[in-house]
Design an enzyme around this catalytic site. Structure first.
Site, PDB file in Angstrom:
ATOM      1  CB  ALA A  35      -4.084  -0.015   5.412  1.00  0.00           C
ATOM      2  CB  CYS A  36      -1.229  -1.357   0.580  1.00  0.00           C
ATOM      3  SG  CYS A  36      -0.735  -1.178  -1.141  1.00  0.00           S
ATOM      4  N   GLY A  37      -3.854  -2.021  -1.173  1.00  0.00           N
ATOM      5  CA  GLY A  37      -4.434  -3.021  -2.058  1.00  0.00           C
ATOM      6  C   GLY A  37      -3.478  -4.159  -2.357  1.00  0.00           C
ATOM      7  CG  LEU A  38      -0.161  -3.579  -4.379  1.00  0.00           C
ATOM      8  CD1 LEU A  38       1.115  -2.890  -4.848  1.00  0.00           C
ATOM      9  CD2 LEU A  38      -0.672  -4.541  -5.432  1.00  0.00           C
ATOM     10  CB  THR A  39      -1.976  -5.547   2.380  1.00  0.00           C
ATOM     11  OG1 THR A  39      -1.743  -4.135   2.534  1.00  0.00           O
ATOM     12  CG2 THR A  39      -1.681  -6.244   3.701  1.00  0.00           C
TER      13      THR A  39
END
Length: 162
Positions: A35-39
């Protein structure tokens, strides 16, 4: 033999193992989150794995919930998310801490043994990447924001040196 291969890890399916099975391979070890912007880095990691696995690359994903609670799920939920959204076929492991008092010994070792000038002494966020050569030596640490495909030349070089 590199100390790297001695660390005990738990697979995402709950089996205790060591990294011994990856001896002789080039490794890209990454702390991951769903659930990360970098996922979306999962996509590039899977592309690297699909392209270079038969030449000796293994991508190893270690989910971590230490950064803004961005990996809240169970191992089963993480595995399902990765399969459904990114068709991940590279090995995933049980959720661990990668920094602080409860950091997994593998991650303590990685952070402490990165050669200069690549050593940061820290894991700044999700998706920090460590490139390991076929001998188990840490080649480089890449920041969380480094896109997986930006590492491709270094991976090719490490594979060629083996």
């Amino acid at each position: 033999m590199s100390q790297l291969y001695q660390f005990k890890v738990r697979t995402i399916d709950g089996e205790i193992t060591t990294l011994e099975q990856y001896k002789g391979k080039v490794l890209l070890i990454v702390n991951t989150a769903s659930a990360c912007g970098l996922t979306p880095h999962y996509e590039g990691l899977q592309q690297l794995y699909s392209t270079y696995n038969d030449q000796g690359l293994a991508v190893l994903g270690f989910p971590c919930n230490q950064f803004a609670g961005q990996e809240p799920g169970t191992e089963e939920e993480i595995k399902d998310f990765c399969n459904l959204n990114y068709h991940v076929t590279f090995p995933l492991f049980a959720k661990i801490d990668v920094k602080g008092d409860n950091a997994h010994p593998l991650y303590r070792y990685l952070v402490e043994h990165v050669p200069a000038p690549y050593r940061t002494g820290d894991i700044e966020w999700n998706f920090v990447k460590f490139l390991i050569d076929r001998e188990g030596n840490i080649v480089k640490q890449y920041s969380a924001r480094t896109e997986p495909l930006e590492i491709e030349d270094d991976i090719r070089q490490a594979l060629a040196e083996g």
